[in-house]
Scaffold this motif. Structure first.
Motif, PDB file in Angstrom:
ATOM      1  N   ASN A  35       0.904  -1.100  -0.081  1.00 29.76           N
ATOM      2  CA  ASN A  35      -0.046   0.047  -0.118  1.00 29.76           C
ATOM      3  C   ASN A  35       0.707   1.458   0.048  1.00 29.76           C
ATOM      4  OD1 ASN A  35      -2.540  -1.455  -0.070  1.00 29.76           O
ATOM      5  ND2 ASN A  35      -2.714  -1.572   2.265  1.00 29.76           N
ATOM      6  N   GLN A  36       2.062   1.081   0.418  1.00 24.46           N
ATOM      7  CA  GLN A  36       2.874   2.422   0.824  1.00 24.46           C
ATOM      8  C   GLN A  36       3.545   2.758  -0.522  1.00 24.46           C
ATOM      9  OE1 GLN A  36       5.729   1.404   3.499  1.00 24.46           O
ATOM     10  NE2 GLN A  36       4.351   1.484   5.292  1.00 24.46           N
ATOM     11  N   ASN A  37       3.626   1.838  -1.640  1.00 26.00           N
ATOM     12  CA  ASN A  37       4.390   2.276  -2.660  1.00 26.00           C
ATOM     13  C   ASN A  37       3.177   2.096  -3.986  1.00 26.00           C
ATOM     14  OD1 ASN A  37       6.790   1.430  -2.014  1.00 26.00           O
ATOM     15  ND2 ASN A  37       6.721  -0.716  -2.164  1.00 26.00           N
ATOM     16  N   GLN A  38       1.987   2.292  -3.750  1.00 28.16           N
ATOM     17  CA  GLN A  38       0.679   2.562  -4.590  1.00 28.16           C
ATOM     18  C   GLN A  38       0.780   3.938  -5.095  1.00 28.16           C
ATOM     19  OE1 GLN A  38      -2.582   0.620  -3.461  1.00 28.16           O
ATOM     20  NE2 GLN A  38      -1.915  -1.407  -4.026  1.00 28.16           N
ATOM     21  N   VAL A  39       0.635   4.220  -6.164  1.00 25.68           N
ATOM     22  CA  VAL A  39       0.251   5.799  -6.676  1.00 25.68           C
ATOM     23  C   VAL A  39      -0.878   5.793  -7.025  1.00 25.68           C
ATOM     24  CG1 VAL A  39       1.001   7.552  -8.167  1.00 25.68           C
ATOM     25  CG2 VAL A  39       2.794   6.063  -7.251  1.00 25.68           C
ATOM     26  N   LYS A  40      -1.593   6.626  -6.605  1.00 21.28           N
ATOM     27  CA  LYS A  40      -3.146   7.092  -7.022  1.00 21.28           C
ATOM     28  C   LYS A  40      -3.095   8.061  -8.026  1.00 21.28           C
ATOM     29  CE  LYS A  40      -7.595   7.905  -5.406  1.00 21.28           C
ATOM     30  NZ  LYS A  40      -8.834   7.978  -4.300  1.00 21.28           N
ATOM     31  N   ILE A  41      -3.653   7.678  -9.468  1.00 21.38           N
ATOM     32  CA  ILE A  41      -3.426   8.566 -10.374  1.00 21.38           C
ATOM     33  C   ILE A  41      -4.861   9.006 -10.814  1.00 21.38           C
ATOM     34  CG2 ILE A  41      -2.857   8.573 -12.993  1.00 21.38           C
ATOM     35  CD1 ILE A  41      -0.649   6.553 -12.269  1.00 21.38           C
ATOM     36  N   GLU A  42      -5.196  10.206 -11.090  1.00 24.44           N
ATOM     37  CA  GLU A  42      -6.425  11.078 -11.531  1.00 24.44           C
ATOM     38  C   GLU A  42      -6.641  10.814 -12.853  1.00 24.44           C
ATOM     39  OE1 GLU A  42      -8.817  15.170 -11.082  1.00 24.44           O
ATOM     40  OE2 GLU A  42      -7.113  14.895  -9.784  1.00 24.44           O
ATOM     41  N   LEU A  43      -7.871  10.473 -13.212  1.00 25.78           N
ATOM     42  CA  LEU A  43      -8.226  10.382 -14.551  1.00 25.78           C
ATOM     43  C   LEU A  43      -9.450  11.317 -14.892  1.00 25.78           C
ATOM     44  CD1 LEU A  43      -7.627   9.494 -17.530  1.00 25.78           C
ATOM     45  CD2 LEU A  43      -8.995   7.446 -17.028  1.00 25.78           C
TER      46      LEU A  43
END
Length: 105
Positions: free
Chosen positions: A6-14
């Motif tokens: 979870n610490q390495n995940q990047v949330k990308i907005e579309l």
């Protein structure tokens, strides 16, 4: 125990206007010592080409994009068959296959 994934995940907005996408059948690529510039365009037989997007990236990111495209094309061809180009340019020619004839013989 903490979940390191979870610490390495990047949330990308579309955004919705971007999610719709743009059709491109022509990409023009230029570079300098510090960046690659990719212009995406529409090329239709009834109108001159129109550039609608320009992407500028560092050489390292351009190479990562190349590898990602190669990997995805290999996966696509494994599932759906070889992508055939009507008249593929010779390797290292610097030419791009055009979607329509230029009108010059």
């Amino acid at each position: 125990m903490a979940d390191n994934n979870n610490q390495n995940q990047v949330k990308i907005e579309l955004r919705p206007e971007v999610a719709q996408g743009e059709y491109s059948n022509l990409a023009m690529i230029n570079h300098s010592s510090s960046e690659f510039v990719i212009d995406f365009a529409h090329m239709l037989p009834i109108a001159p080409p129109q550039i609608f997007s320009r992407v500028i990236m560092a050489p390292e990111h351009a190479k990562r994009l190349l590898y990602a495209l190669q990997e995805n094309i290999a996966r696509y061809e494994k599932e759906f068959g070889e992508i055939k180009l009507p008249q593929a340019p010779a390797p290292q020619s610097g030419l791009t296959a055009m979607p329509f004839g230029t009108g010059k013989a």
